[in-house]
Design a protein around this motif. Structure first.
Motif, short mmCIF file in Angstrom:
data_model
loop_
_atom_site.label_atom_id
_atom_site.label_comp_id
_atom_site.label_asym_id
_atom_site.label_seq_id
_atom_site.Cartn_x
_atom_site.Cartn_y
_atom_site.Cartn_z
N GLY A 69 0.83 -1.29 -0.03
CA GLY A 69 -0.11 0.04 -0.02
C GLY A 69 0.83 1.28 0.06
O GLY A 69 0.51 2.62 0.24
N ASN A 70 2.14 1.22 -0.19
CA ASN A 70 3.19 2.27 0.01
C ASN A 70 4.15 2.04 -1.22
O ASN A 70 4.74 0.90 -1.07
CB ASN A 70 3.62 2.30 1.26
N GLU A 71 4.48 3.35 -1.77
CA GLU A 71 5.41 2.90 -2.84
C GLU A 71 6.65 2.95 -2.37
O GLU A 71 7.74 3.10 -3.26
CB GLU A 71 5.38 4.26 -3.69
N SER A 72 7.22 3.27 -1.13
CA SER A 72 8.45 3.47 -0.76
C SER A 72 8.89 2.09 -0.17
O SER A 72 8.27 1.13 -0.33
CB SER A 72 8.40 4.33 0.85
N SER A 73 9.99 1.81 -0.13
CA SER A 73 10.94 0.52 0.15
C SER A 73 11.87 0.72 0.93
O SER A 73 12.32 1.98 1.21
CB SER A 73 11.33 -0.25 -1.35
N VAL A 74 12.32 -0.35 1.80
CA VAL A 74 13.48 -0.41 2.61
C VAL A 74 14.86 -1.04 2.02
O VAL A 74 14.57 -2.04 1.50
CB VAL A 74 12.84 -1.15 4.00
N GLU A 75 15.73 -0.61 2.29
CA GLU A 75 17.13 -1.44 1.71
C GLU A 75 17.98 -1.55 2.59
O GLU A 75 17.84 -0.67 3.74
CB GLU A 75 17.66 -0.49 0.62
N SER A 76 18.78 -2.39 2.76
CA SER A 76 19.71 -2.84 3.80
C SER A 76 20.99 -1.98 4.00
O SER A 76 21.70 -2.07 4.69
CB SER A 76 20.32 -4.28 3.63
N GLY A 77 21.44 -1.26 2.74
CA GLY A 77 22.50 -0.39 2.55
C GLY A 77 23.61 -1.30 2.08
O GLY A 77 24.87 -0.87 1.71
N HIS A 78 23.20 -2.44 1.72
CA HIS A 78 24.20 -3.35 0.96
C HIS A 78 23.79 -3.60 -0.45
O HIS A 78 22.44 -3.51 -0.78
CB HIS A 78 24.39 -4.77 1.74
N ASP A 79 24.50 -3.56 -1.51
CA ASP A 79 24.36 -3.81 -2.91
C ASP A 79 23.91 -5.29 -3.04
O ASP A 79 24.80 -6.04 -3.22
CB ASP A 79 25.43 -3.13 -3.71
N THR A 80 22.78 -5.51 -2.75
CA THR A 80 22.11 -7.01 -3.14
C THR A 80 22.09 -7.48 -4.58
O THR A 80 21.30 -6.69 -5.21
CB THR A 80 21.16 -7.14 -2.33
N PRO A 81 22.78 -8.22 -5.07
CA PRO A 81 22.63 -8.76 -6.37
C PRO A 81 21.10 -9.24 -6.71
O PRO A 81 20.33 -9.52 -5.71
CB PRO A 81 23.42 -10.14 -6.50
N ASP A 97 29.01 -8.68 7.50
CA ASP A 97 28.89 -7.49 6.56
C ASP A 97 29.62 -8.03 5.15
O ASP A 97 28.98 -7.71 3.96
CB ASP A 97 29.97 -6.54 7.08
N ARG A 98 30.83 -8.86 5.21
CA ARG A 98 31.35 -9.27 3.93
C ARG A 98 30.56 -10.16 3.25
O ARG A 98 30.45 -10.19 2.02
CB ARG A 98 32.85 -9.97 4.33
N ALA A 99 29.91 -11.04 3.94
CA ALA A 99 29.00 -12.14 3.11
C ALA A 99 27.69 -11.21 2.66
O ALA A 99 27.46 -11.39 1.48
CB ALA A 99 28.37 -13.12 4.33
N LEU A 100 27.24 -10.21 3.15
CA LEU A 100 26.06 -9.60 2.65
C LEU A 100 26.50 -8.85 1.39
O LEU A 100 25.91 -8.76 0.45
CB LEU A 100 25.51 -8.59 3.57
N ASP A 101 28.01 -8.19 1.66
CA ASP A 101 28.34 -7.37 0.35
C ASP A 101 28.58 -8.40 -0.76
O ASP A 101 28.45 -8.07 -2.06
CB ASP A 101 29.59 -6.76 0.81
N ALA A 102 28.77 -9.76 -0.45
CA ALA A 102 28.85 -10.68 -1.60
C ALA A 102 27.46 -11.17 -2.26
O ALA A 102 27.55 -11.85 -3.04
CB ALA A 102 29.90 -11.92 -1.20
N GLY A 103 26.61 -10.98 -1.32
CA GLY A 103 25.18 -11.52 -1.80
C GLY A 103 24.66 -12.74 -1.17
O GLY A 103 23.69 -13.52 -1.63
N VAL A 104 25.35 -13.08 -0.20
CA VAL A 104 24.89 -14.23 0.79
C VAL A 104 24.79 -13.94 2.38
O VAL A 104 24.90 -12.72 2.75
CB VAL A 104 25.98 -15.31 0.64
N LEU A 105 24.30 -14.56 2.73
CA LEU A 105 23.93 -14.49 4.43
C LEU A 105 24.63 -15.35 5.15
O LEU A 105 24.72 -16.70 5.14
CB LEU A 105 22.37 -14.71 4.65
N ALA A 106 25.53 -14.98 6.02
CA ALA A 106 26.39 -15.73 7.04
C ALA A 106 25.57 -15.93 8.35
O ALA A 106 24.90 -15.12 9.01
CB ALA A 106 27.53 -15.24 7.46
N VAL A 107 25.47 -17.49 8.57
CA VAL A 107 24.70 -17.84 9.76
C VAL A 107 25.53 -18.54 10.74
O VAL A 107 26.13 -19.54 10.34
CB VAL A 107 23.40 -18.68 9.35
N ALA A 108 25.66 -18.19 12.05
CA ALA A 108 26.52 -18.83 13.00
C ALA A 108 25.78 -20.20 13.31
O ALA A 108 24.70 -20.00 13.68
CB ALA A 108 26.62 -17.77 14.08
#
Length: 98
Positions: free
Chosen positions: A17-29, A50-61
């Motif tokens: 219902g809103n044209e705005s969007s939220v971004e993470s600040g990382h350039d997601t492929p 952070d490095r994982a997000l920058d590469a386009g993946v999610l690091a999970v402990a």
């Protein structure tokens, strides 16, 4: 290429219902793009995320070590660096405090 359906957290989320969007600040492929897993072993856990997000993946402990104080580093990761995955895939990491 390994196909994993999970998406990177923080990917553009729009309210219908809103044209705005939220971004993470990382350039997601793009969601179906192929990306390479970065080297995460030996760096601080927060930097690894952070490095994982920058590469386009999610690091999970995979272990429950507390990562406070900047002393915790990644001791192991799966899959290995250089592995090609679909953007948004999960890379498992194990945190070492020693």
């Amino acid at each position: 290429m390994v196909e994993v359906p999970d998406r990177v957290a923080g990917e553009r989320a729009a309210d219908p219902g809103n044209e705005s969007s939220v971004e993470s600040g990382h350039d997601t492929p793009e969601p179906d793009a192929a990306v390479q897993v970065p080297e995460l072993v030996g760096i601080p856990a927060a930097e690894a995320h952070d490095r994982a997000l920058d590469a386009g993946v999610l690091a999970v402990a995979e272990n429950a070590w507390h990562t406070g104080g900047g002393r915790a580093h990644v001791g192991r990761q799966d899959p290995a660096p250089g592995t090609e995955l679909r953007a948004g895939a999960i890379v498992r990491i194990w945190i070492s405090t020693g």
